[in-house]
Design a protein around this motif. Structure first.
Motif, mmCIF file in Angstrom:
data_model
loop_
_atom_site.group_PDB
_atom_site.id
_atom_site.type_symbol
_atom_site.label_atom_id
_atom_site.label_comp_id
_atom_site.label_asym_id
_atom_site.label_seq_id
_atom_site.Cartn_x
_atom_site.Cartn_y
_atom_site.Cartn_z
ATOM 1 N N LEU A 152 0.760 -1.159 0.023
ATOM 2 C CA LEU A 152 -0.055 -0.063 -0.109
ATOM 3 C C LEU A 152 0.863 1.251 0.015
ATOM 4 N N ILE A 153 1.899 1.317 0.621
ATOM 5 C CA ILE A 153 2.989 2.338 0.765
ATOM 6 C C ILE A 153 3.329 2.597 -0.879
ATOM 7 N N GLN A 154 3.673 1.575 -1.671
ATOM 8 C CA GLN A 154 4.338 1.795 -2.888
ATOM 9 C C GLN A 154 3.118 2.388 -3.710
ATOM 10 N N VAL A 155 1.707 1.600 -3.458
ATOM 11 C CA VAL A 155 0.679 1.993 -4.346
ATOM 12 C C VAL A 155 0.224 3.778 -3.998
ATOM 13 N N ARG A 156 0.558 4.090 -2.819
ATOM 14 C CA ARG A 156 0.127 5.327 -2.594
ATOM 15 C C ARG A 156 1.303 6.507 -3.528
ATOM 16 N N ARG A 157 2.594 5.991 -3.515
ATOM 17 C CA ARG A 157 3.444 6.639 -4.077
ATOM 18 C C ARG A 157 3.103 6.673 -5.623
ATOM 19 N N ILE A 158 2.498 5.369 -6.424
ATOM 20 C CA ILE A 158 2.340 5.559 -7.586
ATOM 21 C C ILE A 158 0.987 6.390 -7.929
ATOM 22 N N MET A 159 0.044 6.494 -7.045
ATOM 23 C CA MET A 159 -1.166 7.171 -7.125
ATOM 24 C C MET A 159 -0.819 8.752 -7.023
ATOM 25 N N ARG A 160 0.278 9.185 -6.562
ATOM 26 C CA ARG A 160 0.695 10.254 -6.528
ATOM 27 C C ARG A 160 0.907 11.148 -8.074
ATOM 28 N N LEU A 161 1.011 10.074 -8.936
ATOM 29 C CA LEU A 161 1.123 10.591 -10.226
ATOM 30 C C LEU A 161 -0.076 11.164 -11.036
ATOM 31 N N GLY A 162 -1.176 10.938 -10.060
ATOM 32 C CA GLY A 162 -2.411 11.470 -10.606
ATOM 33 C C GLY A 162 -2.560 12.955 -10.423
ATOM 34 N N ARG A 163 -1.498 13.575 -9.834
ATOM 35 C CA ARG A 163 -1.399 15.050 -9.779
ATOM 36 C C ARG A 163 -1.137 15.610 -11.117
ATOM 37 N N TRP A 164 -0.375 14.490 -12.170
ATOM 38 C CA TRP A 164 -0.157 15.146 -13.505
ATOM 39 C C TRP A 164 -1.456 15.598 -14.069
ATOM 40 N N PHE A 165 -2.874 14.817 -13.854
ATOM 41 C CA PHE A 165 -3.867 15.056 -14.209
ATOM 42 C C PHE A 165 -4.676 15.924 -13.440
ATOM 43 N N LYS A 166 -3.913 16.919 -12.644
ATOM 44 C CA LYS A 166 -4.648 17.841 -11.938
ATOM 45 C C LYS A 166 -5.735 17.164 -10.769
ATOM 46 N N VAL A 167 -5.685 16.074 -10.413
ATOM 47 C CA VAL A 167 -6.319 15.491 -9.346
ATOM 48 C C VAL A 167 -5.758 15.950 -8.121
ATOM 49 N N PRO A 168 -6.862 16.823 -7.342
ATOM 50 C CA PRO A 168 -6.325 17.255 -6.117
ATOM 51 C C PRO A 168 -5.771 16.241 -5.187
ATOM 52 N N GLN A 169 -4.793 16.640 -4.465
ATOM 53 C CA GLN A 169 -4.069 15.491 -3.390
ATOM 54 C C GLN A 169 -5.356 15.159 -2.280
ATOM 55 N N ALA A 170 -6.252 15.837 -2.093
ATOM 56 C CA ALA A 170 -7.115 15.265 -1.084
ATOM 57 C C ALA A 170 -7.905 14.330 -1.925
ATOM 58 N N ARG A 171 -8.144 14.361 -3.058
ATOM 59 C CA ARG A 171 -8.982 13.437 -3.786
ATOM 60 C C ARG A 171 -8.265 12.087 -3.771
ATOM 61 N N LEU A 172 -6.720 12.121 -4.155
ATOM 62 C CA LEU A 172 -6.027 11.298 -4.136
ATOM 63 C C LEU A 172 -5.937 10.416 -2.657
ATOM 64 N N ASP A 173 -5.894 11.082 -1.527
ATOM 65 C CA ASP A 173 -5.801 10.641 -0.423
ATOM 66 C C ASP A 173 -6.955 9.978 -0.280
ATOM 67 N N ALA A 174 -8.229 10.489 -0.386
ATOM 68 C CA ALA A 174 -9.604 10.046 -0.209
ATOM 69 C C ALA A 174 -9.670 8.493 -0.909
ATOM 70 N N LEU A 175 -9.140 8.643 -2.121
ATOM 71 C CA LEU A 175 -9.244 7.358 -2.893
ATOM 72 C C LEU A 175 -8.233 6.122 -2.490
ATOM 73 N N PHE A 176 -6.969 6.679 -1.676
ATOM 74 C CA PHE A 176 -6.291 5.614 -1.343
ATOM 75 C C PHE A 176 -6.682 5.108 0.019
ATOM 76 N N ASP A 177 -7.351 5.733 0.832
ATOM 77 C CA ASP A 177 -8.230 5.548 2.083
ATOM 78 C C ASP A 177 -9.183 4.379 1.943
ATOM 79 N N GLU A 178 -9.887 4.654 0.580
ATOM 80 C CA GLU A 178 -11.041 3.970 0.192
ATOM 81 C C GLU A 178 -10.308 2.511 -0.092
ATOM 82 N N LEU A 179 -9.354 2.621 -0.924
ATOM 83 C CA LEU A 179 -8.686 1.584 -1.547
ATOM 84 C C LEU A 179 -8.195 0.557 -0.405
#
Length: 413
Positions: A146-173
């Motif tokens: 999950l730590i590594q998946v979280r790092r991968i998911m940070r790439l979503g910021r390239w698509f202007k996905v807010p960090q709060a949304r990425l954090d929420a998606l990670f927590d849900e996952l």
């Protein structure tokens, strides 16, 4: 050493993904199919959280580049099984002497997925059952993965996905993955659903076998059926019957029982020889408060009325928007895309025009991510409903959604 190898491979996949996103951001053409092939090869062997994330992504057919979506979809159909010796380790951990309980266990899996795989077995009494076996050691590597998946998911910021949304998606996952490791909870869900729908002749839910189940293995009576993803060539009556049952069941789950099956990939459903809907997997079931369901129905109501201000108000009340300036033009286009499925009369879910319009809308959705902020407690619900929608698309469903939703919209107000 094995855990370090997983980490290196996950980081390598993250680097490839980041390279593709950077190339696109700089105006180049990313090779999405090559990236998808790399993800398939790496994740189908690694299993666990990263593979689950890719399977979730593959359900977003309307958001991903087509080549990438097609490759990720293979993770739902062709996930590489774990070798039998490793699965046998888990069975020995659960049962000790396997031969004491079973006269035969098929070494080739009946189905394989991100968190476990299913093997047919025969008891000494001659009964055919299935064993859902959790991959050995998965619980131990879950948190590091999950730590590594979280790092991968940070790439979503390239698509202007807010960090709060990425954090929420990670927590849900993370929450859903931890829940899927709880086979006692899934056995309880199977029993609850069997009792709930015992009088519905259109549904079949396998019976859990507590005496043969435990922390790492879930035993169920075998229920034969044709997987939903293989029903494309079935006769129209069968497909429409399954589609109608699936839609009715989802509606009843939401509006009668306040729950929803939240892992809707096609491998979890089948049609038996009598044309009944078989629900194989209940490892992910979410409870939904009535207030949340009503809020989402109010958003749908404003959407179907082509009321962009009403849509914005509903999103604001749900905590679904931030920043300055409502993207009213986006709301209008979204309503124009969605409303045809809810027009009076029977609507064809396989109408490619709807999917094309949704895909064309996607870049505009990403562009508005600085103002849109889907609340954390609707992410899993939205993903589940999206997955169920695409199952109806695969079935070529023809449903009267206007007739189905009118009383529900009235209830929500």
């Amino acid at each position: 050493m094995r855990e370090q190898g997983r980490t290196r491979r996950l980081m390598g996949l993250g680097a490839r993904t980041g390279g593709a996103l950077l190339k696109t951001r700089l105006g180049g053409q990313a090779d999405w199919r090559a990236l998808g092939e790399a993800l398939f090869e790496g994740l189908s062997e690694l299993k666990g959280p990263a593979m689950k994330l890719a399977q979730i992504m593959s359900q977003w057919d309307d958001l991903l580049p087509p080549d990438l979506a097609e490759e990720l979809a293979r993770l739902q159909r062709q996930a590489e099984p774990m070798p039998w010796p490793r699965i046998r380790e888990a069975l020995v951990l659960q049962y000790g002497d396997i031969d004491y309980y079973f006269s035969e266990i098929e070494e080739r899996p009946f189905a394989s997925a991100s968190m476990g795989q299913v093997h047919r077995a025969t008891t000494h009494e001659g009964e055919t059952i299935v064993l859902k076996v959790q991959y050995p050691g998965l619980a131990e590597v879950l948190e590091s993965d999950l730590i590594q998946v979280r790092r991968i998911m940070r790439l979503g910021r390239w698509f202007k996905v807010p960090q709060a949304r990425l954090d929420a998606l990670f927590d849900e996952l993370a929450e859903s993955l931890r829940g899927e490791l709880d086979y006692y909870a899934e056995a309880a869900a199977l029993a609850r659903y069997r009792e709930r729908y015992q009088d519905d002749p259109r549904l079949v839910i396998p019976e859990p076998l507590p005496a043969l189940s435990g922390q790492h293995v879930l035993a169920m009576r075998f229920v034969d059926g044709t997987p939903l993803r293989e029903l494309a060539d079935a006769d129209d009556a069968t497909r429409q019957g399954i589609a109608q049952t699936l839609a009715d069941w989802i509606t009843q789950e939401l509006f009668t029982y306040g729950e929803l099956h939240a892992d809707p990939h096609a491998g979890n459903f089948a049609a038996d020889a009598q044309g009944r809907l078989v629900i194989y997997d209940l490892g992910a079931v979410i409870a939904l408060p009535e207030t949340r369901i009503k809020a989402m129905m109010q958003l749908l109501d404003a959407t179907l009325k082509h009321d962009p201000m009403g849509m914005d108000e509903a999103l604001m009340q749900m905590g679904g928007r931030q920043g300055q300036g409502a993207p009213l033009a986006l709301y209008r286009e979204s309503a124009e895309c969605i409303a045809p499925l809810f027009a009076p009369g029977e609507q064809d879910f396989s109408d490619v025009r709807v999917h094309r319009r949704l895909r064309e809308l996607t870049p505009k959705v990403w562009a508005a991510m600085d103002r849109l902020q889907p609340p954390a407690d609707t992410l899993l619900l939205s993903r589940a409903l999206n997955g169920h929608y695409w199952n109806l698309v695969r079935l070529g469903a023809r449903l009267d959604m206007n007739e189905r939703t009118t009383p529900l919209l009235q209830w929500a107000h």
